[in-house]
Write an enzyme that holds these catalytic residues in place. Structure first.
Site, PDB file in Angstrom:
ATOM      1  N   ASP A   6      32.487  27.330 111.597  1.00  0.00           N
ATOM      2  CA  ASP A   6      33.322  26.484 110.734  1.00  0.00           C
ATOM      3  C   ASP A   6      32.462  26.012 109.567  1.00  0.00           C
ATOM      4  O   ASP A   6      31.473  25.311 109.766  1.00  0.00           O
ATOM      5  CB  ASP A   6      33.823  25.292 111.563  1.00  0.00           C
ATOM      6  N   ASP A 102      37.905  29.214 105.972  1.00  0.00           N
ATOM      7  CA  ASP A 102      36.551  28.710 106.271  1.00  0.00           C
ATOM      8  C   ASP A 102      36.202  28.756 107.757  1.00  0.00           C
ATOM      9  O   ASP A 102      35.343  28.012 108.210  1.00  0.00           O
ATOM     10  CB  ASP A 102      36.385  27.284 105.730  1.00  0.00           C
ATOM     11  N   GLU A 103      36.869  29.624 108.498  1.00  0.00           N
ATOM     12  CA  GLU A 103      36.578  29.723 109.935  1.00  0.00           C
ATOM     13  C   GLU A 103      36.555  31.187 110.383  1.00  0.00           C
ATOM     14  O   GLU A 103      37.431  31.968 110.004  1.00  0.00           O
ATOM     15  CB  GLU A 103      37.661  28.995 110.748  1.00  0.00           C
TER      16      GLU A 103
END
Length: 386
Positions: A6, A102-103
């Site tokens: 993350d 974003d992961e």
DNA sequence: TCTGGGGTCCTAGGACCC
DNA sequence: TCTGGGGTCCTAGGACCC
């Protein structure tokens, strides 16, 4: 085991990495250019420490910290960086999943040293992009995601059968994906506070409370081989745009100009993705806090023509039972997406229209988005709103 | 004169078909 | 004196995520 990556304050960190002047400063990324009429899309850790959170109105953020740095969001930069990170992660040759911008998740079943792997990943990301990531390692996806949030920023958390219960007990249940809202509150009213309380409930309990989602949640929490069930990289199901006016308007021409502008934006993205849509959605909302009016209709013929989508929106608007006197925000989106069917019999007019749109797209690509556009859109400029 | 913009998934209910 | 049962598709609306 799953390793969940993350990125820390992703958009804000990218802006700080690009512009050294912004480093170590409280910074927010706004979702539009007008710094006083938007919300916080991402906050740097310097800003987070002052109590600024994403989702907060920027005016409130500026009240907390008047000298806050502000940068309007530029999706292109973030998508590009995200794709580059994905490329970098492919080098480990493990099964990889793109969970969101974003992961990322990696299947690390049978990996000899997950902790070292996590350190290597963090180091490579930092070395390449000058931004940091937090990593969670756990027996399944949902727990790995939870773990990644425990030591932020730039942390690594490993959940093992030995420490799982003690961690779960410490984490409030709204931190769990899907429970940060009404459902989470519902659980609290049932006397559950921590993730452990939820984890120890039997499946029928969650099913009775949440229906199908409850069962899915139970299975996700207790899964041991969840990677096989991960969503595959998928095509978009809908494409839409919306806009909030600075103040409510009751001028029909102004509203129609905005519907046309949004329809053109949506149509352009459909064409960029080589898609056509059969279902058009229009939503209009009155002054903030008041009622919404929304509608959708499905047509036999798919389209990616802004003019056609606009006309369909007008049909939906006309059909609506709920005619709003004042409009504050509006949105157009298209679903029921398919690739254009070139084998269908095309009429001459449709073919000409297609050629026209293609030419306009090319010109706008070459000379800028606002080189050619329907004249009605000029009325969407705020100086035309009485 | 406070609150953006992009999405996904689920459920309930109505229309309609055989 | 009567109206079952199975299914699909569509729409409205809610909840949630980043």
């Amino acid at each position: 085991m799953i390793l969940h990556i993350d990125m820390d304050a992703f958009f804000a960190s990218i802006e700080q990495a690009i512009n050294p002047r912004l480093k170590n400063k409280p910074l927010i990324v706004g979702s539009r250019a007008n710094r006083l009429h938007t919300v916080v899309c991402a906050a740097s850790y310097e800003a987070k420490r002052l109590g600024i959170k994403s989702g907060m109105p920027t005016q409130e953020a500026f009240r907390i910290c008047p000298h806050l740095e502000f940068v309007p969001a530029e999706q292109g930069k973030y998508i590009w960086t995200s794709e580059q990170i994905l490329e970098l992660l492919k080098r480990w040759e493990l099964r990889l999943n793109y969970a969101s911008i974003d992961e990322f998740q990696m299947d690390i079943e049978n990996h000899p040293d997950p902790l070292k792997l996590a350190c290597d990943i963090q180091e490579r990301i930092k070395g390449t992009f000058a931004i940091t990531a937090s990593i969670g390692i756990a027996p399944n996806c949902i727990l790995a995601k939870l773990a990644s949030k425990i030591n932020k920023p730039c942390g690594i958390t490993v959940l093992t059968p030995d420490n799982l219960m003690s961690y779960l007990q410490k984490i409030p249940l709204n931190k769990l994906c899907g429970l940060n809202g009404i459902t989470g509150e519902l659980f609290v009213t049932k006397g559950m506070r921590s993730c452990l309380d939820l984890y120890q409930k039997p499946s029928y309990f969650l099913k009775n409370l949440m229906g199908k989602n409850g069962l899915t949640l139970y299975q996700a929490l207790h899964a041991t081989e969840s990677f096989a069930n991960l969503p595959k990289e998928s095509k978009p199901k809908s494409i839409g745009h919306s806009y909030t006016l600075p103040r409510a308007s009751k001028t029909p021409q102004f509203i129609m100009a905005w519907i046309r502008l949004l329809a053109e934006m949506v149509a352009r993205r459909l064409r960029e993705n080589n898609l056509e849509s059969k279902t058009t959605h229009l939503w209009l909302s009155g002054p903030l806090g008041s009622k919404n009016s929304q509608g959708q209709m499905t047509w036999q013929n798919a389209t990616n023509d802004g003019q056609e989508i606009y006309l369909r929106c007008l049909r939906i608007k006309l059909k609506s039972k709920n005619q709003l006197p004042m409009i504050r925000a509006l949105g157009v989106s298209c679903s029921n997406l398919n690739q254009p069917q070139y084998d269908s019999p095309l009429f001459l007019e449709a073919k000409r229209r297609e050629g026209l749109l293609e030419a306009i797209d090319k010109i706008n690509y070459k000379f800028g988005d606002d080189t050619i556009y329907p004249a009605i859109i000029t009325l969407a400029s705020h100086k035309h709103e009485p």
